[in-house]
Design a protein around this motif. Structure first.
Motif, PDB file in Angstrom:
ATOM      1  N   GLY A   1      20.710 -31.793  18.507  1.00  0.00           N
ATOM      2  CA  GLY A   1      19.886 -31.929  19.703  1.00  0.00           C
ATOM      3  C   GLY A   1      18.508 -32.507  19.458  1.00  0.00           C
ATOM      4  N   GLU A   2      17.752 -32.599  20.550  1.00  0.00           N
ATOM      5  CA  GLU A   2      16.373 -33.098  20.465  1.00  0.00           C
ATOM      6  C   GLU A   2      15.414 -31.941  20.165  1.00  0.00           C
ATOM      7  N   ILE A   3      14.355 -32.241  19.457  1.00  0.00           N
ATOM      8  CA  ILE A   3      13.321 -31.242  19.190  1.00  0.00           C
ATOM      9  C   ILE A   3      11.959 -31.835  19.536  1.00  0.00           C
ATOM     10  N   LYS A   4      11.020 -30.959  19.806  1.00  0.00           N
ATOM     11  CA  LYS A   4       9.686 -31.398  20.200  1.00  0.00           C
ATOM     12  C   LYS A   4       8.945 -32.000  18.999  1.00  0.00           C
ATOM     13  N   ASP A   5       8.293 -33.130  19.259  1.00  0.00           N
ATOM     14  CA  ASP A   5       7.601 -33.852  18.186  1.00  0.00           C
ATOM     15  C   ASP A   5       6.147 -33.384  18.099  1.00  0.00           C
TER      16      ASP A   5
ATOM     17  N   PHE B   1      -2.582 -27.635  20.347  1.00  0.00           N
ATOM     18  CA  PHE B   1      -1.240 -27.785  19.782  1.00  0.00           C
ATOM     19  C   PHE B   1      -0.213 -26.821  20.389  1.00  0.00           C
ATOM     20  N   TRP B   2      -0.463 -25.523  20.270  1.00  0.00           N
ATOM     21  CA  TRP B   2       0.492 -24.518  20.727  1.00  0.00           C
ATOM     22  C   TRP B   2       0.754 -24.638  22.224  1.00  0.00           C
ATOM     23  N   LEU B   3      -0.318 -24.824  23.011  1.00  0.00           N
ATOM     24  CA  LEU B   3      -0.164 -24.885  24.462  1.00  0.00           C
ATOM     25  C   LEU B   3       0.631 -26.112  24.886  1.00  0.00           C
ATOM     26  N   LYS B   4       0.450 -27.216  24.172  1.00  0.00           N
ATOM     27  CA  LYS B   4       1.201 -28.430  24.500  1.00  0.00           C
ATOM     28  C   LYS B   4       2.701 -28.209  24.302  1.00  0.00           C
ATOM     29  N   MET B   5       3.034 -27.422  23.282  1.00  0.00           N
ATOM     30  CA  MET B   5       4.446 -27.117  23.057  1.00  0.00           C
ATOM     31  C   MET B   5       4.996 -26.250  24.177  1.00  0.00           C
ATOM     32  N   LYS B   6       4.229 -25.244  24.563  1.00  0.00           N
ATOM     33  CA  LYS B   6       4.684 -24.324  25.597  1.00  0.00           C
ATOM     34  C   LYS B   6       4.809 -25.000  26.953  1.00  0.00           C
ATOM     35  N   LEU B   7       3.966 -25.993  27.216  1.00  0.00           N
ATOM     36  CA  LEU B   7       3.981 -26.686  28.509  1.00  0.00           C
ATOM     37  C   LEU B   7       4.864 -27.936  28.488  1.00  0.00           C
TER      38      LEU B   7
ATOM     39  N   GLY C   1       7.305 -36.742   9.774  1.00  0.00           N
ATOM     40  CA  GLY C   1       7.115 -35.498  10.510  1.00  0.00           C
ATOM     41  C   GLY C   1       8.374 -34.661  10.656  1.00  0.00           C
ATOM     42  N   MET C   2       9.491 -35.088  10.047  1.00  0.00           N
ATOM     43  CA  MET C   2      10.746 -34.378  10.234  1.00  0.00           C
ATOM     44  C   MET C   2      10.663 -32.931   9.731  1.00  0.00           C
ATOM     45  N   SER C   3      10.163 -32.725   8.518  1.00  0.00           N
ATOM     46  CA  SER C   3      10.097 -31.371   7.940  1.00  0.00           C
ATOM     47  C   SER C   3       9.224 -30.453   8.784  1.00  0.00           C
ATOM     48  N   PHE C   4       8.080 -30.983   9.227  1.00  0.00           N
ATOM     49  CA  PHE C   4       7.167 -30.157  10.012  1.00  0.00           C
ATOM     50  C   PHE C   4       7.755 -29.831  11.377  1.00  0.00           C
ATOM     51  N   ASN C   5       8.388 -30.796  12.016  1.00  0.00           N
ATOM     52  CA  ASN C   5       8.971 -30.561  13.339  1.00  0.00           C
ATOM     53  C   ASN C   5      10.124 -29.557  13.285  1.00  0.00           C
ATOM     54  N   ILE C   6      10.920 -29.615  12.230  1.00  0.00           N
ATOM     55  CA  ILE C   6      12.003 -28.643  12.060  1.00  0.00           C
ATOM     56  C   ILE C   6      11.417 -27.255  11.824  1.00  0.00           C
ATOM     57  N   TYR C   7      10.351 -27.199  11.032  1.00  0.00           N
ATOM     58  CA  TYR C   7       9.651 -25.924  10.795  1.00  0.00           C
ATOM     59  C   TYR C   7       9.075 -25.376  12.102  1.00  0.00           C
ATOM     60  N   ALA C   8       8.461 -26.250  12.898  1.00  0.00           N
ATOM     61  CA  ALA C   8       7.869 -25.827  14.172  1.00  0.00           C
ATOM     62  C   ALA C   8       8.937 -25.310  15.130  1.00  0.00           C
ATOM     63  N   LYS C   9      10.101 -25.953  15.126  1.00  0.00           N
ATOM     64  CA  LYS C   9      11.200 -25.498  15.987  1.00  0.00           C
ATOM     65  C   LYS C   9      11.658 -24.100  15.575  1.00  0.00           C
ATOM     66  N   LEU C  10      11.767 -23.874  14.255  1.00  0.00           N
ATOM     67  CA  LEU C  10      12.168 -22.557  13.759  1.00  0.00           C
ATOM     68  C   LEU C  10      11.165 -21.495  14.179  1.00  0.00           C
ATOM     69  N   MET C  11       9.874 -21.823  14.089  1.00  0.00           N
ATOM     70  CA  MET C  11       8.821 -20.867  14.416  1.00  0.00           C
ATOM     71  C   MET C  11       8.805 -20.499  15.892  1.00  0.00           C
ATOM     72  N   THR C  12       9.314 -21.385  16.732  1.00  0.00           N
ATOM     73  CA  THR C  12       9.243 -21.144  18.179  1.00  0.00           C
ATOM     74  C   THR C  12      10.579 -20.750  18.808  1.00  0.00           C
ATOM     75  N   THR C  13      11.647 -20.727  18.023  1.00  0.00           N
ATOM     76  CA  THR C  13      12.958 -20.395  18.593  1.00  0.00           C
ATOM     77  C   THR C  13      13.608 -19.182  17.928  1.00  0.00           C
TER      78      THR C  13
ATOM     79  N   LEU D   1       5.032 -32.597  24.920  1.00  0.00           N
ATOM     80  CA  LEU D   1       5.253 -33.373  23.706  1.00  0.00           C
ATOM     81  C   LEU D   1       6.475 -34.269  23.858  1.00  0.00           C
ATOM     82  N   PRO D   2       6.479 -35.424  23.183  1.00  0.00           N
ATOM     83  CA  PRO D   2       7.688 -36.260  23.197  1.00  0.00           C
ATOM     84  C   PRO D   2       8.814 -35.576  22.420  1.00  0.00           C
ATOM     85  N   MET D   3      10.022 -35.983  22.678  1.00  0.00           N
ATOM     86  CA  MET D   3      11.181 -35.415  21.986  1.00  0.00           C
ATOM     87  C   MET D   3      11.659 -36.407  20.931  1.00  0.00           C
ATOM     88  N   VAL D   4      12.272 -35.869  19.878  1.00  0.00           N
ATOM     89  CA  VAL D   4      12.737 -36.713  18.790  1.00  0.00           C
ATOM     90  C   VAL D   4      14.041 -36.139  18.242  1.00  0.00           C
ATOM     91  N   THR D   5      14.867 -37.002  17.669  1.00  0.00           N
ATOM     92  CA  THR D   5      16.119 -36.566  17.048  1.00  0.00           C
ATOM     93  C   THR D   5      16.109 -36.955  15.581  1.00  0.00           C
TER      94      THR D   5
END
Length: 235
Positions: A154-158, A135-141, A53-65, A144-148
């Motif tokens: 830093g940590e990013i949302k999993d 999915f989206w709401l869980k990120m906003k609230l 899930g590393m590639s997807f989580n990094i992509y998700a972080k980019l999309m939300t930051t 989600l667990p954090m992962v490195t």
């Protein structure tokens, strides 16, 4: 003869307050959303990578930051609601004025999808709300667990964890696949209809647009549908 000048508001109201104006806006927002779907699919295909899930989580972080991407995302939410609102408005107008559903033609060769665009669009909107709530709401609230990851600061949302857990459940996989089938029917008519409304209707180019539209309506929803099926089979 005195020509009375119209204000900007009056010009916009005359254009988009009419049936023709609404169909034009419907086409423009539809084409924007079609482009967004392709970009969204490219990002979501990161879910198929065997990297935990590393590639997807990094992509998700980019999309939300990323500020620019966040701005485009909020614009996309607006266009989805606007597209849905105009579609429902046109459906109600056509039903009231002509006793027909949106995009219904007296021609018996009219496809089932074109006769039921309002229904398909409403079902897709409901699917989007469910999808974002899961999915989206869980990120906003921050649910989600954090992962490195090595090399990532830093940590990013999993988000991958949430997606993977959801797609282990056959009910959600089935609903997602059904949603993509509905989307395919909606796109099959909407793609060509958007170009036709914009006046791009030529005996040489229309068949090409139609072919591209059919291919898009099949391949893009299929790409989305493969993701939950793959996760379910790999559980």
């Amino acid at each position: 003869m005195v020509v009375q000048k119209q204000s900007f508001y009056e010009v916009v109201n005359d254009l988009f307050g009419s049936s023709i104006g609404k169909k034009l806006l419907m086409s423009l927002t539809g084409l924007f959303l079609i482009l967004f779907l392709l970009i969204h699919l490219i990002g979501n295909l990161q879910l198929l990578k065997n990297d935990g899930g590393m590639s997807f989580n990094i992509y998700a972080k980019l999309m939300t930051t990323n500020p620019l991407i966040k701005f485009i995302s909020y614009g996309n939410y607006f266009f989805i609601l606007l597209h849905a609102f105009i579609g429902i408005s046109l459906a109600l107008y056509n039903r009231t004025a002509k006793g027909q559903k949106y995009a219904v033609s007296s021609n018996n060769k009219t496809s089932w999808a074109s006769k039921n665009m309002a229904l398909l669009g409403t079902l897709i909107l409901a699917f989007i709300f469910i999808h974002m709530g899961d999915f989206w709401l869980k990120m906003k609230l921050d649910q989600l667990p954090m992962v490195t990851y090595p090399g990532v600061e830093g940590e990013i949302k999993d988000l991958y964890f949430s997606v993977n857990e959801t797609f282990k459940q056959p009910l959600f996989v089935g609903l997602y696949v059904i949603g993509m089938i509905i989307l395919a029917f909606h796109l099959q008519h909407g793609f060509q209809s958007a170009f036709q409304t914009l006046g791009i209707n030529h005996k040489k180019y229309t068949p090409i647009i139609k072919t591209i539209g059919v291919a898009y309506a099949i391949l893009v929803p299929l790409g989305f549908a493969i993701i939950p099926i793959w996760h379910f089979l790999m559980k």
